[in-house]
Design a protein around this motif. Structure first.
Motif, mmCIF file in Angstrom:
data_model
loop_
_atom_site.group_PDB
_atom_site.id
_atom_site.type_symbol
_atom_site.label_atom_id
_atom_site.label_comp_id
_atom_site.label_asym_id
_atom_site.label_seq_id
_atom_site.Cartn_x
_atom_site.Cartn_y
_atom_site.Cartn_z
ATOM 1 N N GLN A 1 -6.415 8.233 5.901
ATOM 2 C CA GLN A 1 -5.837 9.066 4.855
ATOM 3 C C GLN A 1 -4.846 10.072 5.449
ATOM 4 N N ALA A 2 -5.234 10.702 6.557
ATOM 5 C CA ALA A 2 -4.374 11.702 7.187
ATOM 6 C C ALA A 2 -3.073 11.084 7.677
ATOM 7 N N VAL A 3 -3.139 9.849 8.167
ATOM 8 C CA VAL A 3 -1.925 9.153 8.631
ATOM 9 C C VAL A 3 -0.945 8.975 7.480
ATOM 10 N N PHE A 4 -1.447 8.580 6.312
ATOM 11 C CA PHE A 4 -0.552 8.349 5.180
ATOM 12 C C PHE A 4 -0.051 9.665 4.574
ATOM 13 N N VAL A 5 -0.843 10.720 4.644
ATOM 14 C CA VAL A 5 -0.337 12.032 4.223
ATOM 15 C C VAL A 5 0.766 12.470 5.169
ATOM 16 N N ALA A 6 0.545 12.287 6.465
ATOM 17 C CA ALA A 6 1.578 12.633 7.448
ATOM 18 C C ALA A 6 2.820 11.773 7.269
ATOM 19 N N GLY A 7 2.623 10.545 6.771
ATOM 20 C CA GLY A 7 3.746 9.648 6.541
ATOM 21 C C GLY A 7 4.724 10.159 5.501
ATOM 22 N N LEU A 8 4.286 11.116 4.659
ATOM 23 C CA LEU A 8 5.196 11.737 3.701
ATOM 24 C C LEU A 8 6.254 12.578 4.403
ATOM 25 N N PHE A 9 5.907 13.068 5.591
ATOM 26 C CA PHE A 9 6.791 13.993 6.296
ATOM 27 C C PHE A 9 7.410 13.392 7.550
ATOM 28 N N LEU A 10 6.746 12.393 8.126
ATOM 29 C CA LEU A 10 7.222 11.811 9.386
ATOM 30 C C LEU A 10 7.675 10.368 9.164
ATOM 31 N N PRO A 11 8.962 10.096 9.255
ATOM 32 C CA PRO A 11 9.480 8.750 8.975
ATOM 33 C C PRO A 11 8.991 7.672 9.933
ATOM 34 N N ILE A 12 8.444 8.072 11.079
ATOM 35 C CA ILE A 12 7.967 7.065 12.032
ATOM 36 C C ILE A 12 6.629 6.464 11.599
ATOM 37 N N LEU A 13 5.970 7.108 10.630
ATOM 38 C CA LEU A 13 4.680 6.616 10.145
ATOM 39 C C LEU A 13 4.873 5.817 8.856
ATOM 40 N N PRO A 14 3.953 4.891 8.573
ATOM 41 C CA PRO A 14 4.073 4.092 7.345
ATOM 42 C C PRO A 14 3.860 4.954 6.106
ATOM 43 N N THR A 15 4.540 4.605 5.034
ATOM 44 C CA THR A 15 4.362 5.339 3.781
ATOM 45 C C THR A 15 3.421 4.563 2.871
ATOM 46 N N ALA A 16 2.693 5.285 2.053
ATOM 47 C CA ALA A 16 1.716 4.662 1.168
ATOM 48 C C ALA A 16 2.390 3.736 0.161
ATOM 49 N N ASP A 17 3.579 4.106 -0.324
ATOM 50 C CA ASP A 17 4.269 3.288 -1.316
ATOM 51 C C ASP A 17 4.601 1.904 -0.768
ATOM 52 N N VAL A 18 5.080 1.862 0.463
ATOM 53 C CA VAL A 18 5.410 0.573 1.080
ATOM 54 C C VAL A 18 4.156 -0.280 1.233
ATOM 55 N N ILE A 19 3.081 0.334 1.701
ATOM 56 C CA ILE A 19 1.815 -0.381 1.850
ATOM 57 C C ILE A 19 1.308 -0.850 0.487
ATOM 58 N N GLY A 20 1.399 0.023 -0.504
ATOM 59 C CA GLY A 20 0.914 -0.310 -1.842
ATOM 60 C C GLY A 20 1.630 -1.501 -2.444
ATOM 61 N N GLU A 21 2.937 -1.605 -2.191
ATOM 62 C CA GLU A 21 3.712 -2.728 -2.714
ATOM 63 C C GLU A 21 3.333 -4.039 -2.035
ATOM 64 N N LYS A 22 2.852 -3.949 -0.798
ATOM 65 C CA LYS A 22 2.551 -5.155 -0.032
ATOM 66 C C LYS A 22 1.111 -5.643 -0.188
ATOM 67 N N ILE A 23 0.189 -4.736 -0.504
ATOM 68 C CA ILE A 23 -1.224 -5.135 -0.485
ATOM 69 C C ILE A 23 -1.857 -5.215 -1.872
ATOM 70 N N TRP A 24 -1.068 -5.036 -2.942
ATOM 71 C CA TRP A 24 -1.699 -4.983 -4.264
ATOM 72 C C TRP A 24 -2.433 -6.274 -4.597
ATOM 73 N N LEU A 25 -1.925 -7.417 -4.125
ATOM 74 C CA LEU A 25 -2.584 -8.689 -4.428
ATOM 75 C C LEU A 25 -3.925 -8.835 -3.720
ATOM 76 N N THR A 26 -4.121 -8.079 -2.638
ATOM 77 C CA THR A 26 -5.395 -8.175 -1.909
ATOM 78 C C THR A 26 -6.557 -7.668 -2.754
ATOM 79 N N ALA A 27 -6.246 -6.898 -3.808
ATOM 80 C CA ALA A 27 -7.304 -6.390 -4.687
ATOM 81 C C ALA A 27 -8.090 -7.531 -5.323
ATOM 82 N N ILE A 28 -7.439 -8.677 -5.507
ATOM 83 C CA ILE A 28 -8.104 -9.835 -6.117
ATOM 84 C C ILE A 28 -9.243 -10.332 -5.234
ATOM 85 N N PHE A 29 -9.084 -10.199 -3.925
ATOM 86 C CA PHE A 29 -10.068 -10.749 -2.985
ATOM 87 C C PHE A 29 -10.984 -9.679 -2.376
#
Length: 215
Positions: A13-41
């Motif tokens: 959680q802290a990594v993704f909060v930090a990702g709001l401020f640090l461009p070198i870290l992954p952002t939650a939005d990008v991850i969310g767009e890529k993993i939404w289908l995993t919710a099915i499994f």
């Protein structure tokens, strides 16, 4: 391993909060767009592990508990109706009917770090974060459209939290600690669309009768 679940989740959680401020870290939005289908499994991990706005509400609630602030938890009879709200709002949004307060997650994830906060977006955020002092994840529980969309997908998941009835002592700790107010103790296999896979129920179970596994 169970004792490490929550510290590990808080680190993620802290990594993704930090990702709001640090461009070198992954952002939650990008991850969310890529993993939404995993919710099915696997169920919904984005809300419980990645979403910065969900994290902010959760951490505010944690501080409030430590300060012994009185908190409100709806009864199961009331919650069964309240929890429908985000799916009702999702249905309205599909028809093109939306409301400004549904953008709270966007305001937090984007405007907060782009110096775009104004009285409108700032006021919306302030209301939800204020309510988080007294209620577990208020936006996640009742207003989040992404949570509703991913949650509906997750109802068919073959992997989730299973409860061993023969080991359960009915201490209610799993129910009391679920931030989404799910009655885990009454489930053999949690397929509730509001489950965010935070695994708090697993972490607090004194008899280790909850496992994340295939049905």
């Amino acid at each position: 391993m169970i004792k490490l679940l929550q510290p590990l989740r808080h680190i993620v959680q802290a990594v993704f909060v930090a990702g709001l401020f640090l461009p070198i870290l992954p952002t939650a939005d990008v991850i969310g767009e890529k993993i939404w289908l995993t919710a099915i499994f696997f169920g919904v991990f984005f809300c419980g592990w990645c979403c910065p706005f969900g994290t902010a509400q959760e951490w505010i609630g944690m501080v409030a508990r430590r300060l012994h602030v009185p908190r409100f938890r709806p009864s199961p009879a009331v919650q069964q109706y309240l929890q429908i709200s985000r799916y009702f709002l999702y249905g309205l949004s599909a028809l093109g009917i939306t409301f400004f307060f549904l953008n709270a997650r966007y305001y937090f994830d984007h405007n907060l770090v782009m110096n775009m906060l104004n009285w409108f977006s700032g006021g919306t955020l302030a209301v939800f974060l204020l309510f988080a002092i007294f209620v577990d994840r208020p936006f996640c529980n009742y207003f989040c459209l992404k949570g509703a969309a991913d949650g509906m997908l997750s109802t068919v998941r073959p992997l989730s939290i299973a409860r061993q009835e023969e080991r359960c002592i009915h201490c209610h700790l799993c129910d009391k600690n679920c931030p989404m107010h799910i009655l885990v103790e009454q489930s053999k296999f949690v397929r509730h669309p509001n489950c965010i896979n935070c695994f708090k129920c697993i972490s607090v179970c004194p008899k280790n009768c909850l496992k994340y596994k295939p049905i």
